[in-house]
Design an enzyme around this catalytic site. Sequence first.
Site, PDB file in Angstrom:
ATOM      1  N   ARG A   3     -15.835   5.373 -11.008  1.00  0.00           N
ATOM      2  CA  ARG A   3     -15.537   5.701  -9.609  1.00  0.00           C
ATOM      3  C   ARG A   3     -15.208   4.444  -8.823  1.00  0.00           C
ATOM      4  O   ARG A   3     -15.917   3.430  -8.943  1.00  0.00           O
ATOM      5  CB  ARG A   3     -16.748   6.402  -8.989  1.00  0.00           C
ATOM      6  CG  ARG A   3     -16.649   6.708  -7.507  1.00  0.00           C
ATOM      7  CD  ARG A   3     -15.716   7.843  -7.222  1.00  0.00           C
ATOM      8  NE  ARG A   3     -15.872   8.292  -5.829  1.00  0.00           N
ATOM      9  CZ  ARG A   3     -14.995   9.074  -5.226  1.00  0.00           C
ATOM     10  NH1 ARG A   3     -13.933   9.501  -5.884  1.00  0.00           N
ATOM     11  NH2 ARG A   3     -15.198   9.449  -3.969  1.00  0.00           N
ATOM     12  N   ILE A  16     -44.859  32.369 -19.254  1.00  0.00           N
ATOM     13  CA  ILE A  16     -44.817  32.108 -20.688  1.00  0.00           C
ATOM     14  C   ILE A  16     -43.388  31.822 -21.128  1.00  0.00           C
ATOM     15  O   ILE A  16     -42.494  32.660 -20.985  1.00  0.00           O
ATOM     16  CB  ILE A  16     -45.413  33.297 -21.478  1.00  0.00           C
ATOM     17  CG1 ILE A  16     -46.839  33.584 -20.982  1.00  0.00           C
ATOM     18  CG2 ILE A  16     -45.394  32.994 -22.970  1.00  0.00           C
ATOM     19  CD1 ILE A  16     -47.780  32.396 -20.981  1.00  0.00           C
ATOM     20  N   HIS A  38     -23.972   9.628  -7.580  1.00  0.00           N
ATOM     21  CA  HIS A  38     -22.746  10.421  -7.710  1.00  0.00           C
ATOM     22  C   HIS A  38     -22.162  10.791  -6.350  1.00  0.00           C
ATOM     23  O   HIS A  38     -21.042  11.328  -6.282  1.00  0.00           O
ATOM     24  CB  HIS A  38     -23.025  11.711  -8.484  1.00  0.00           C
ATOM     25  CG  HIS A  38     -23.008  11.564  -9.972  1.00  0.00           C
ATOM     26  ND1 HIS A  38     -23.956  10.864 -10.669  1.00  0.00           N
ATOM     27  CD2 HIS A  38     -22.141  12.055 -10.904  1.00  0.00           C
ATOM     28  CE1 HIS A  38     -23.691  10.939 -11.963  1.00  0.00           C
ATOM     29  NE2 HIS A  38     -22.591  11.640 -12.143  1.00  0.00           N
ATOM     30  N   GLY A  39     -22.911  10.544  -5.271  1.00  0.00           N
ATOM     31  CA  GLY A  39     -22.438  10.945  -3.955  1.00  0.00           C
ATOM     32  C   GLY A  39     -22.290  12.459  -3.872  1.00  0.00           C
ATOM     33  O   GLY A  39     -23.083  13.209  -4.436  1.00  0.00           O
ATOM     34  N   GLU A  72     -47.835  22.297 -18.356  1.00  0.00           N
ATOM     35  CA  GLU A  72     -48.733  21.610 -19.310  1.00  0.00           C
ATOM     36  C   GLU A  72     -49.710  20.689 -18.580  1.00  0.00           C
ATOM     37  O   GLU A  72     -50.071  19.617 -19.066  1.00  0.00           O
ATOM     38  CB  GLU A  72     -47.914  20.829 -20.330  1.00  0.00           C
ATOM     39  CG  GLU A  72     -48.617  20.617 -21.664  1.00  0.00           C
ATOM     40  CD  GLU A  72     -48.636  21.870 -22.524  1.00  0.00           C
ATOM     41  OE1 GLU A  72     -49.439  21.936 -23.465  1.00  0.00           O
ATOM     42  OE2 GLU A  72     -47.852  22.790 -22.241  1.00  0.00           O
ATOM     43  N   THR A 107     -50.412  19.891 -14.244  1.00  0.00           N
ATOM     44  CA  THR A 107     -49.666  19.235 -13.170  1.00  0.00           C
ATOM     45  C   THR A 107     -49.953  17.736 -13.129  1.00  0.00           C
ATOM     46  O   THR A 107     -50.925  17.250 -13.719  1.00  0.00           O
ATOM     47  CB  THR A 107     -50.044  19.844 -11.810  1.00  0.00           C
ATOM     48  OG1 THR A 107     -51.438  19.580 -11.574  1.00  0.00           O
ATOM     49  CG2 THR A 107     -49.787  21.343 -11.771  1.00  0.00           C
TER      50      THR A 107
END
Length: 374
Positions: free
Chosen positions: A261, A154, A332-333, A357, A359
């Site tokens: 990057r 819950i 992002h590596g 809610e 699967t």
Amino acid sequence: MIERDEYKEFRNAVRRLTESKIRPYASQVDLEARFPEEALDAFKELELVALPFDESIGGHSGDVLAQSICLEEIARGCAASSLTLMVIWAGLVPVAKHGSPKLIEEIVKPSLEGDVVASICLTEPHGGSDVWGAKTRAERKGEEWVINGQKRFISNASRSDWYTVLARTAEDSFGIFAVHKSDPGISFGKLESKMGVKGSPTADVLFENCRIPDYRCIGDPNQGKFYITESLAYTRPLIGAQALGIAQGAFDAAVQYIKEREVFGQQVARFQMVRGTIGDLATKIEAARQLLYRSCEAVDNGEEEARVLASMAKLFCSNVAMEVATEAVQLHGGSGYLNDFPVERMMRDAKIAQIYEGTSEIQKLIVAKSMLSN
């Protein structure tokens, strides 16, 4: 679907609120696994708790699309905060729709000011997807209802003031009941240690001869199944909206990172494979958004296919969120594996949208049943 100007203005207002009052605390809330009190305070600024409720009781009569836009924007910054608001709505909406004037005065109206937290209690230990296998019982005794049973997983448990509880009132009938945290016989299990949305406390709620006054039965004590089925058609697009927000937030973070990057003397964003990934993810996010908004339209208009569209939206948006968040970590590596960057948290947060809610498997069955019954 083209957003009308009022939706755009509302989106921008929620986005500004999230950026200034919610996102700055998202990492801290996750690392400390604590309730996002800052977000609860922020909601008051735009009176967001009041959004779904009728103006006659102090709400803003916001439709499901407006609610979805709200949750989408909050989840871009902090999924736990979006879940906090969504669970409050889920707990209060059945009371507002089916409760007596006395219940609305006692529970809903004070909650709209933003200081009252609510939960909805459906899942039980023996099986989350089998809602109608619930064993929790409510028995009328004189001018009281006595509730016995156990609810599991819950959200907002122990932090909420009010709990909307599904309980069996006869062999084949259910009712829903409003239980306050101070009522005799209600208690809470240990807080769960979770993969994601750590800022949303999760625990069992136990009822041992929990006594509540008769008027706290919400609506007809034999119509709980109808009330909850109706509620799920409404809340599943909201889960989709949360998932969509996580996807968009992870995508935004990835785009920012690959533009900053540099590898082999050039921006990561200049590599063709990376660009292909970005194009694919952007397309899937927009497809998810359009399906979600179409399902919101169907729910708001009371269309016959609203339930199946809600399941489609929940299924598709949650899958897209998981894919986008995972790819964002990859883009992002090594940095994506560190909690210094938000995509690590977003990947963990995204997974729950495929589970709670209903699967993904349950959503597929709902959609298939609708297709095969024609």
